[in-house]
Design a protein around this motif. Sequence first.
Motif, PDB file in Angstrom:
ATOM      1  N   PRO B   3       0.971  -1.272  -0.215  1.00  0.00           N
ATOM      2  CA  PRO B   3      -0.066  -0.024   0.057  1.00  0.00           C
ATOM      3  C   PRO B   3       0.874   1.311  -0.040  1.00  0.00           C
ATOM      4  O   PRO B   3       0.847   1.984   1.026  1.00  0.00           O
ATOM      5  N   TYR B   4       1.559   1.651  -1.301  1.00  0.00           N
ATOM      6  CA  TYR B   4       2.317   2.663  -1.264  1.00  0.00           C
ATOM      7  C   TYR B   4       1.741   3.972  -0.883  1.00  0.00           C
ATOM      8  O   TYR B   4       2.237   4.823  -0.402  1.00  0.00           O
ATOM      9  N   SER B   5       0.534   4.015  -1.293  1.00  0.00           N
ATOM     10  CA  SER B   5      -0.331   5.362  -0.898  1.00  0.00           C
ATOM     11  C   SER B   5      -0.271   5.795   0.296  1.00  0.00           C
ATOM     12  O   SER B   5      -0.632   6.889   0.397  1.00  0.00           O
ATOM     13  N   LYS B   6      -0.178   4.868   1.323  1.00  0.00           N
ATOM     14  CA  LYS B   6      -0.334   4.982   2.566  1.00  0.00           C
ATOM     15  C   LYS B   6       0.925   6.342   3.054  1.00  0.00           C
ATOM     16  O   LYS B   6       0.746   6.908   3.967  1.00  0.00           O
ATOM     17  N   TYR B   7       2.026   5.996   2.219  1.00  0.00           N
ATOM     18  CA  TYR B   7       3.083   6.893   2.501  1.00  0.00           C
ATOM     19  C   TYR B   7       3.398   7.998   1.377  1.00  0.00           C
ATOM     20  O   TYR B   7       4.309   8.680   1.510  1.00  0.00           O
ATOM     21  N   LEU B   8       2.548   7.967   0.648  1.00  0.00           N
ATOM     22  CA  LEU B   8       2.794   9.268  -0.603  1.00  0.00           C
ATOM     23  C   LEU B   8       1.691  10.416  -0.283  1.00  0.00           C
ATOM     24  O   LEU B   8       0.608  10.168   0.163  1.00  0.00           O
ATOM     25  N   ARG B   9       2.384  11.513  -0.809  1.00  0.00           N
ATOM     26  CA  ARG B   9       1.437  12.647  -0.883  1.00  0.00           C
ATOM     27  C   ARG B   9       0.822  12.575  -2.366  1.00  0.00           C
ATOM     28  O   ARG B   9       1.396  13.064  -3.348  1.00  0.00           O
ATOM     29  N   THR B  10      -0.224  11.647  -2.410  1.00  0.00           N
ATOM     30  CA  THR B  10      -0.744  11.263  -3.962  1.00  0.00           C
ATOM     31  C   THR B  10      -1.182  12.788  -4.424  1.00  0.00           C
ATOM     32  O   THR B  10      -1.320  12.892  -5.712  1.00  0.00           O
ATOM     33  N   ASN B  11      -1.610  13.930  -3.683  1.00  0.00           N
ATOM     34  CA  ASN B  11      -1.748  14.791  -4.393  1.00  0.00           C
ATOM     35  C   ASN B  11      -0.980  15.620  -5.067  1.00  0.00           C
ATOM     36  O   ASN B  11      -0.997  16.785  -5.673  1.00  0.00           O
ATOM     37  N   ARG B  12       0.564  15.259  -4.723  1.00  0.00           N
ATOM     38  CA  ARG B  12       1.612  15.844  -5.416  1.00  0.00           C
ATOM     39  C   ARG B  12       1.926  15.171  -6.854  1.00  0.00           C
ATOM     40  O   ARG B  12       2.713  15.590  -7.342  1.00  0.00           O
ATOM     41  N   LEU B  13       1.265  14.120  -6.974  1.00  0.00           N
ATOM     42  CA  LEU B  13       1.425  13.232  -8.249  1.00  0.00           C
ATOM     43  C   LEU B  13       0.675  13.831  -9.291  1.00  0.00           C
ATOM     44  O   LEU B  13      -0.264  14.492  -9.251  1.00  0.00           O
ATOM     45  N   PRO B  14       1.191  13.634 -10.509  1.00  0.00           N
ATOM     46  CA  PRO B  14       2.466  12.766 -11.031  1.00  0.00           C
ATOM     47  C   PRO B  14       3.687  13.605 -10.618  1.00  0.00           C
ATOM     48  O   PRO B  14       3.789  14.573 -10.482  1.00  0.00           O
ATOM     49  N   HIS B  15       4.772  12.791 -10.638  1.00  0.00           N
ATOM     50  CA  HIS B  15       6.057  13.216 -10.299  1.00  0.00           C
ATOM     51  C   HIS B  15       6.623  13.704 -11.424  1.00  0.00           C
ATOM     52  O   HIS B  15       6.330  13.557 -12.500  1.00  0.00           O
ATOM     53  N   ILE B  16       7.762  14.357 -11.403  1.00  0.00           N
ATOM     54  CA  ILE B  16       8.676  15.024 -12.412  1.00  0.00           C
ATOM     55  C   ILE B  16       9.562  14.217 -13.012  1.00  0.00           C
ATOM     56  O   ILE B  16      10.273  14.514 -14.053  1.00  0.00           O
ATOM     57  N   TRP B  17       9.860  13.024 -12.613  1.00  0.00           N
ATOM     58  CA  TRP B  17      10.837  11.976 -13.173  1.00  0.00           C
ATOM     59  C   TRP B  17      10.518  11.466 -14.526  1.00  0.00           C
ATOM     60  O   TRP B  17       9.255  11.366 -14.793  1.00  0.00           O
ATOM     61  N   CYS B  18      11.408  11.294 -15.323  1.00  0.00           N
ATOM     62  CA  CYS B  18      11.233  10.813 -16.693  1.00  0.00           C
ATOM     63  C   CYS B  18      10.917   9.392 -16.655  1.00  0.00           C
ATOM     64  O   CYS B  18      10.979   8.827 -15.837  1.00  0.00           O
ATOM     65  N   THR B  19      10.272   8.976 -17.716  1.00  0.00           N
ATOM     66  CA  THR B  19       9.742   7.418 -17.820  1.00  0.00           C
ATOM     67  C   THR B  19      11.154   6.711 -17.882  1.00  0.00           C
ATOM     68  O   THR B  19      12.263   7.071 -18.754  1.00  0.00           O
ATOM     69  N   GLY B  20      11.287   5.565 -17.220  1.00  0.00           N
ATOM     70  CA  GLY B  20      12.397   4.856 -17.215  1.00  0.00           C
ATOM     71  C   GLY B  20      13.499   5.394 -16.150  1.00  0.00           C
ATOM     72  O   GLY B  20      14.521   4.676 -15.794  1.00  0.00           O
ATOM     73  N   CYS B  21      13.148   6.416 -15.362  1.00  0.00           N
ATOM     74  CA  CYS B  21      14.057   6.785 -14.415  1.00  0.00           C
ATOM     75  C   CYS B  21      14.111   5.952 -13.213  1.00  0.00           C
ATOM     76  O   CYS B  21      12.968   5.066 -13.009  1.00  0.00           O
ATOM     77  N   GLY B  22      15.220   5.658 -12.476  1.00  0.00           N
ATOM     78  CA  GLY B  22      15.350   4.642 -11.368  1.00  0.00           C
ATOM     79  C   GLY B  22      14.774   5.282 -10.066  1.00  0.00           C
ATOM     80  O   GLY B  22      14.711   4.633  -9.023  1.00  0.00           O
ATOM     81  N   CYS B  23      14.318   6.570 -10.179  1.00  0.00           N
ATOM     82  CA  CYS B  23      14.242   7.302  -8.739  1.00  0.00           C
ATOM     83  C   CYS B  23      12.943   6.525  -8.177  1.00  0.00           C
ATOM     84  O   CYS B  23      12.743   6.529  -7.052  1.00  0.00           O
ATOM     85  N   GLY B  24      11.730   6.371  -8.942  1.00  0.00           N
ATOM     86  CA  GLY B  24      10.758   5.652  -8.373  1.00  0.00           C
ATOM     87  C   GLY B  24      10.948   4.392  -7.713  1.00  0.00           C
ATOM     88  O   GLY B  24      10.183   3.996  -6.842  1.00  0.00           O
TER      89      GLY B  24
END
Lengths: 374, 274, 183
Positions: B3-24
């Motif tokens: 349950p990732y959303s438990k720890y995410l600020r879902t209202n801040r998504l989508p994130h700025i990272w590129c497709t394929g980036c390892g940050c996620g």
Amino acid sequence: MNRNQLNIRLMSGNEACAEAALIAGMRFFAGYPITPSTEIAEILSRRLPKVKGVFIQMEDEIASMASVIGASLAGVKSMTATSGPGFSLMQENIGFAIMAEIPCVVVNVQRGGPSTGLPTNPAQGDVMQARWGTHGDHPAIVVAPGTVNQVFEWTIKAFNLSEYYRIPVIMLLDEIVSHINEKVILPDPSSLAIINRKHTTKMPGEYIPYQNNANMVPEFIEFGLGYHYHVTGLSHDESGFPTNTPGIVNKLIRRLNDKIEKHRHQIIKLKTEFVDDADTFIIAYGSTARSAHFVARMNRAKGIKIGFIQPLVLWPFPGKEIADIVKNAKSIIVPEMNLGQLSHEIECACARPVISVNRVDGNMITPEDILERL
Amino acid sequence: MFPYSKYLRTNRLPHIWCTGCGCGIILKAMLRAVDRSGIDRNTLIFVSGIGCSSRTPGYIDFDTLHTTHGRALAFATGIKLAKPEMKVIVLTGDGDACAIGGNHFIHAARRNLDLTVILYNNRIYGMTGGQPSPTTPYGEKGTTAPYGSIEPSFDVCRLAAAAGAVFVARSTCYHATQLDKLILKAMNIKGFSLVEILSPCPTYYAHLNRLGTSLDLLMGYKRNSIPVEKARRLDPSELKDKIVTGVIYKTERPEYFEEYHKLQQGITENGRLR
Amino acid sequence: MSFRYEIRLSGSGGQGLVLAGQILAEAAAIYDGKNATQSQSYGPEARGGSSRSEVIISDEEIDYPKAVSIDLLLCFTQEAWNKYGRDLKPGGILIIDSDFVTEPKDRQGAVYALPIAAMAEKAIGRSLVANIVALGLITGITGIVTKESMETAIQSRVPKGTEKINLKAFGCGFDKAIELKTN
């Protein structure tokens, strides 16, 4: 006899600064050794552990400023002290503290510059850097005491201003006032007004970290209490998250500046003497005010109508207030240990030329330097 | 499904990272580790510097501090010393931690203050558009190294261990499940701990060096990785261009605040230690 | 009418002139109830180089803290005399360590040429306390501070455990001054 138990003590400016900071409630100091500020760090390295505070010598002044901000965000009143080269290194994170509205006090004991300059000699060359050293349009509160008693009083006031307005306050000292030893009458700590940042009474979930209010200073809550909020040096909205939206960015930058500018009358402080009937004025700050006062006093004794003005707060600049006092002056003399940084501001504020008396040779301005131009 | 959303600020998504980036991948591994640690999330503080990786705190629902470039460890030092009961995790990148923040990195390790550092190593400056970093391998390209980098690169783990870190681990975004374990181990260490994670940057690193897609980079991590236990049995010449994964170094040393706390406790009125 | 008394202690770095100035200022300002400032100028050297420490004593608040017209000058080195001698006002008191400074000729005003470091060595066994011997001389010669206040200030400022030898050094200088004055 233990002289540390006396309430009248012979103290240096650096000692008074450290003592007053402890009385103001400062419990975190990070710094890097640099002449002529080092005694502040030395004293606090001895004193802070005893009051359950923290002293840390960081790897440089960049890190010192950063850890001061971190500690303040965790709820502890924090301070650093440095001199010119270190003050230059701190500028980026001073900007962060202004943007993120983290209270702290930065002491800059001015020495000769630019660059390594004159490490053991006094100067006042950082007046403009204290105002504009970090990039971008930003507010500043800069105080500049000239005696050890004033250092004591204004260290506490620097913390109070910082806590109240949530802004880093810069205290400009110079090698003279830092190292001079003179008599200080220590007030009863319980008689001193100590201001602490206003903590929110809102619950997590309701708290909006950068929400504007009547005095333009957002309510604070320290990290670690379950509020889960975000702090960034990026332009941000009231919730604290980054934004590029022009309207929101505009509001933020104007509020940051207005919160100081609109309260300038509560911040600025001029010390004046012999001004009521004066036709000649000497305006000076920091240790130069001592020479100016000497000249004013000696000439008054001879019946010459000379007035003395010492701005204890340099920024926000008390231009209107000074202009009001000197409006009928025949001449205005501004001595300073730089090439005219504040005299230029005074000329602009008073819309007339002033006599600028300058020294950049590492020596204090002498009474003769001023008398020659009287 | 975790349950990732438990720890995410879902209202801040989508994130700025590129497709394929390892940050996620790293973000998710970190959240799994946090969950598994059982630590009260109100006692966790995340601090980052500047760069792609350093945007992570904006998306996770904790007390989060996004600082200036390279300085995350110095800010984190202040927080940790002011509130030693907090768990402070520093999220940083190769440029942030090893170039502009290199001095803070080695000195934080030397002090052995109780901080956990998760270093996303994509071997390039992504946020500014693909310049070489201190971990860009010799000969590889960046927009300011158009003929290939003529500088040797840092071995981040050796640097941290030499400087004084008590726990040093390395893995890659290919080894997603190993990341959870290493991050959790690092969090449980009292002292300066580092997890270096090789992370794909398809947009700049792979593109400028003709290395294919993000998947190609991940498969490269798979091919070139050697578990540390196996690596210890090999000749150093056999480890050239390999990624040694696992717990690279572990030791015990007094932690900084424990030492400082002794001063706070032990000092008597006359200023001498009891 | 207000008074302002200016003292300059000069020599080289490491001779304890800053500490001596602080003791003098503390005695005057704290225990004698006057006002006093002590300031110094120094270079990058922790030892050697030329060093000066100035004390202003007044019955009113002291604004300008540097010497304008020196009433008493102490010189421990020839270099200090060469550099600072001319700032001594006509009629001002000069105290020199006669083993290191050549006594100037034709000076208006009192000159006390004494082997101060040697006196310290002889009385205490340590030339290091020459600064405190000099304080005894200054106190005895000028009376600008009281003996009792100086003794209190010495005990409060010198390193713990050295109070006795420093008081002895002070007494050595003070007694010498009284002896010279009565002769």
